[in-house]
Design a protein around this motif. Structure first.
Motif, PDB file in Angstrom:
ATOM      1  N   ALA B  34       1.594 -27.194 -12.334  1.00 12.88           N
ATOM      2  CA  ALA B  34       2.013 -28.264 -13.242  1.00 12.88           C
ATOM      3  C   ALA B  34       3.342 -27.922 -13.918  1.00 12.88           C
ATOM      4  CB  ALA B  34       0.936 -28.509 -14.294  1.00 12.88           C
ATOM      5  N   GLY B  36       5.783 -25.987 -12.688  1.00 12.16           N
ATOM      6  CA  GLY B  36       6.910 -25.842 -11.763  1.00 12.16           C
ATOM      7  C   GLY B  36       7.508 -24.453 -11.880  1.00 12.16           C
ATOM      8  N   ASP B  37       8.706 -24.283 -11.323  1.00 13.88           N
ATOM      9  CA  ASP B  37       9.324 -22.952 -11.252  1.00 13.88           C
ATOM     10  C   ASP B  37       9.461 -22.331 -12.637  1.00 13.88           C
ATOM     11  OD1 ASP B  37       9.534 -23.112  -8.537  1.00 13.88           O
ATOM     12  OD2 ASP B  37      11.642 -23.721  -8.533  1.00 13.88           O
ATOM     13  N   VAL B  39      10.800 -19.698 -15.317  1.00 11.26           N
ATOM     14  CA  VAL B  39      12.066 -18.964 -15.425  1.00 11.26           C
ATOM     15  C   VAL B  39      12.074 -17.918 -16.538  1.00 11.26           C
ATOM     16  CG1 VAL B  39      13.436 -20.743 -14.318  1.00 11.26           C
ATOM     17  CG2 VAL B  39      13.110 -20.863 -16.784  1.00 11.26           C
ATOM     18  N   PHE B  40      11.265 -18.111 -17.588  1.00  4.68           N
ATOM     19  CA  PHE B  40      11.183 -17.129 -18.673  1.00  4.68           C
ATOM     20  C   PHE B  40       9.733 -16.980 -19.112  1.00  4.68           C
ATOM     21  CE2 PHE B  40      15.683 -18.221 -20.356  1.00  4.68           C
ATOM     22  CZ  PHE B  40      16.241 -17.172 -19.645  1.00  4.68           C
ATOM     23  N   GLU B  58       4.597 -17.481 -24.441  1.00  2.00           N
ATOM     24  CA  GLU B  58       5.070 -18.728 -23.846  1.00  2.00           C
ATOM     25  C   GLU B  58       5.472 -18.505 -22.395  1.00  2.00           C
ATOM     26  OE1 GLU B  58       7.369 -20.775 -27.659  1.00  2.00           O
ATOM     27  OE2 GLU B  58       8.519 -19.829 -26.055  1.00  2.00           O
ATOM     28  N   GLU B  60       7.927 -20.560 -19.655  1.00  2.00           N
ATOM     29  CA  GLU B  60       8.903 -21.644 -19.683  1.00  2.00           C
ATOM     30  C   GLU B  60       9.411 -21.899 -18.271  1.00  2.00           C
ATOM     31  OE1 GLU B  60      11.615 -21.133 -22.898  1.00  2.00           O
ATOM     32  OE2 GLU B  60      12.129 -23.256 -22.826  1.00  2.00           O
ATOM     33  N   SER B  61       9.397 -23.182 -17.886  1.00  6.94           N
ATOM     34  CA  SER B  61       9.937 -23.562 -16.580  1.00  6.94           C
ATOM     35  C   SER B  61      11.260 -24.269 -16.808  1.00  6.94           C
ATOM     36  CB  SER B  61       8.951 -24.474 -15.851  1.00  6.94           C
ATOM     37  OG  SER B  61       8.825 -25.694 -16.535  1.00  6.94           O
ATOM     38  N   THR B  62      11.924 -24.684 -15.716  1.00 10.92           N
ATOM     39  CA  THR B  62      13.207 -25.370 -15.891  1.00 10.92           C
ATOM     40  C   THR B  62      13.020 -26.593 -16.776  1.00 10.92           C
ATOM     41  OG1 THR B  62      12.796 -26.583 -13.865  1.00 10.92           O
ATOM     42  CG2 THR B  62      14.203 -24.636 -13.698  1.00 10.92           C
ATOM     43  N   LYS B  63      11.862 -27.228 -16.670  1.00 10.50           N
ATOM     44  CA  LYS B  63      11.686 -28.525 -17.323  1.00 10.50           C
ATOM     45  C   LYS B  63      10.933 -28.454 -18.640  1.00 10.50           C
ATOM     46  CE  LYS B  63      12.856 -32.696 -17.178  1.00 10.50           C
ATOM     47  NZ  LYS B  63      14.283 -32.955 -17.322  1.00 10.50           N
ATOM     48  N   SER B  64      10.041 -27.497 -18.817  1.00 10.16           N
ATOM     49  CA  SER B  64       9.222 -27.542 -20.028  1.00 10.16           C
ATOM     50  C   SER B  64       8.732 -26.158 -20.407  1.00 10.16           C
ATOM     51  CB  SER B  64       8.037 -28.486 -19.834  1.00 10.16           C
ATOM     52  OG  SER B  64       7.174 -27.967 -18.864  1.00 10.16           O
ATOM     53  N   VAL B  65       8.123 -26.095 -21.587  1.00  5.17           N
ATOM     54  CA  VAL B  65       7.614 -24.836 -22.092  1.00  5.17           C
ATOM     55  C   VAL B  65       6.138 -25.025 -22.391  1.00  5.17           C
ATOM     56  CG1 VAL B  65       8.241 -25.378 -24.471  1.00  5.17           C
ATOM     57  CG2 VAL B  65       8.002 -23.008 -23.770  1.00  5.17           C
TER      58      VAL B  65
END
Lengths: 385, 127
Positions: B34, B36-37, B39-40, B58, B60-65
């Motif tokens: 859900a 996605g990729d 990143v942090f 947390e 965090e993906s490119t789109k959301s946290v």
């Protein structure tokens, strides 16, 4: 709810490719594909080539004697500065200078222009153009009659050439081609429908890469999509979704209507004065925009680049570095797959007097993240190379 | 979507591996898909005390946290530092290399308070 969303003519193909979908301007469109994901799809566009379905974009034809002059008295940019076969980025403003939509105008002839507005705003653009249009000017909403495929990336021209499609023409120009005279396979041509289907190949895009947008009748879109996937394979082509399109456009600092542009945000604030034909005697919003340009905007769009691991998101407040004074707001923010840091576009109050290299703070859910003000793009543009 | 039967789950999409000693936790296949990729990742230092149901970090993906909630109360004894440079391990192997932290429970923990695999599957199907 889902049943009210419109579907691309390529919807079944996206389902077969394992796409995740998201609503976008009243359409359900692929966000990313199985086996891809936003990072891989983004990288494919920067380093090889990606194929996007952007059929949710509006398509509006304006025809009749004086169609170019009609639009030029309404839309912001000066359509007289481009000739037949050229496309132009322009804005549809309201009388207060706010932006109803940003769009691409394809100038086919003095009496024929194709407009590509955003999905959510297409009907409103049509409504405004029709109101008070003189007899003889015909405005046709062809939103579902055409699909739009974007082939974007350094190897995009090779993919089109492999299919016998036009490629290599200058940025913001377009060519037309008959599908029957291209390199589509017999099966694909059979699937494309009756002979003589014509498509438009425009050297445009929303990624910052060398790329093309193909406007094709909806009934032939599937065949063209299949042919592009097949021809693109040797060049590393990946289907790419709207999530990658968003990270790509954010790296370029390109505005997205609803975020960097809106009825409350003018082109002067968004740094789009280059898309306004200031010398024209008439266009929507002219008086308000001239006044704002003369006095200077109260806020202006800048880029922010994170100096730590923060990822800014839309609506987060931007603070002065040494106080908690709010000096602006993030309009778009994401992790930059190319730079591997958080980046944002943000409207900053001009009274704060900040420019390139100034440091600001973004309040990320109560954490103070340090960001550097920059002039976009964040990644070098290759649209003309 | 993988839901290994030997694990326990929270309604916030964390998993817990039952066992003696510190409990290893992570986020589920459903959660990584859900998001996605990714990143942090922000995780607590070993030694940090965490409380069941409270955020401990947390992803965090490119789109959301997304916040990660502690499935049990206790003390963090280990943190998956490989995620600092390779946060995508959560996407590629959410139940293995993509684990997040280990927590030494404070006091008695009844893992039956958490969801078993069939109950968690029911939850994500209803989503």
């Amino acid at each position: 709810m889902d049943s009210e969303l419109r579907q691309s003519p390529l919807h079944d193909r996206h389902v077969a490719l394992g796409a995740k979908f998201a609503p976008f301007g009243g359409w359900t469109m692929p966000l990313e594909y199985a086996g891809g994901g936003v990072l891989r799809e983004h990288t494919a566009v920067r380093e090889a080539v990606g194929l996007f379905d952007v059929s949710h974009l509006g398509k509006v034809t304006v025809t009749g004697a004086g169609a170019v002059a009609f639009l030029n008295a309404r839309l912001s940019n000066d359509l007289a500065k481009v000739g037949a076969g050229q496309a132009q980025y322009t804005l549809c403003c309201d009388e207060g200078g706010g932006v109803v939509d940003d769009l691409i105008a394809y100038r086919f002839a003095d009496d024929h222009v194709l407009l590509i507005p955003n999905a959510a705003n297409a009907a409103e653009v049509v409504r405004r153009l029709r109101a008070g249009a003189p007899d003889g000017i015909v405005i046709t909403d062809e939103h579902e009659a055409y699909a739009v495929l974007a082939v974007q990336g350094p190897r995009s021209a090779e993919v089109l050439t492999a299919l016998g499609l036009p490629a290599g023409h200058p940025y913001l120009t377009f060519r037309t081609a008959e599908l029957g005279e291209t390199g589509l396979s017999d099966a694909e041509l059979n699937d494309a429908g009756p002979a003589g289907v014509s498509i438009v190949v425009c050297r445009t895009g929303y990624t910052g890469e060398h790329g093309y947008e193909l406007v094709v009748p909806a009934g032939s879109a599937g065949a063209l999509w299949d042919a592009l996937l097949r021809a693109g394979e040797p060049y590393g082509l990946r289907p790419a979704g709207l999530a990658a399109r968003d990270t790509l456009r954010t790296e370029m600092g390109y505005p997205l209507h609803g975020q960097e542009l809106s009825l409350g945000i003018t082109p002067v604030q968004a740094g789009l004065t280059w898309a306004v034909g200031w010398d024209k005697p008439e266009f929507w919003g002219r008086d308000a925009l001239l006044a704002e340009k003369a006095t200077g905007p109260r806020r202006r769009l800048w880029g922010l680049r994170a100096l730590d691991r923060g990822i800014p998101r839309p609506h987060m407040p931007v603070l002065a570095p040494d106080s908690d004074t709010v000096i602006g707001e993030v309009t778009s923010g994401t992790f930059s797959p190319t730079l591997k840091v958080g980046i944002a576009l943000a409207l900053l109050d001009t009274s704060a007097g900040l420019g390139p290299d100034a440091e600001v703070v973004v309040d990320i859910r109560g954490r103070r993240s340090r960001m550097q003000v920059t002039r976009p793009p964040f990644v070098r543009s290759s649209v003309r190379t | 979507m993988q839901v290994p039967t030997e694990l326990r789950y929270t309604s916030e999409h964390e998993w817990v591996r039952p066992g003696d000693g510190p409990l290893r936790i992570g986020i589920t296949d459903y959660a990584q898909d859900a998001l996605g990729d990714i990143v942090f990742v922000t995780l607590p230092e070993p030694g940090t005390k965490v409380q069941a149901g409270r955020p401990l970090g947390e992803v965090e993906s490119t789109k959301s946290v997304s916040e990660i909630y502690a499935p049990v109360s206790g003390t963090v004894t280990a943190r998956n530092d490989a995620l600092t440079d390779n946060p995508e391990l959560i996407n590629t192997d959410p139940y293995g290399e993509g684990w997040l932290v280990e927590i030494e429970p404070s006091g008695e923990v009844d893992l039956d308070d958490l969801l078993d695999a069939p109950a968690y599957e029911e939850l994500i199907e209803a989503d």
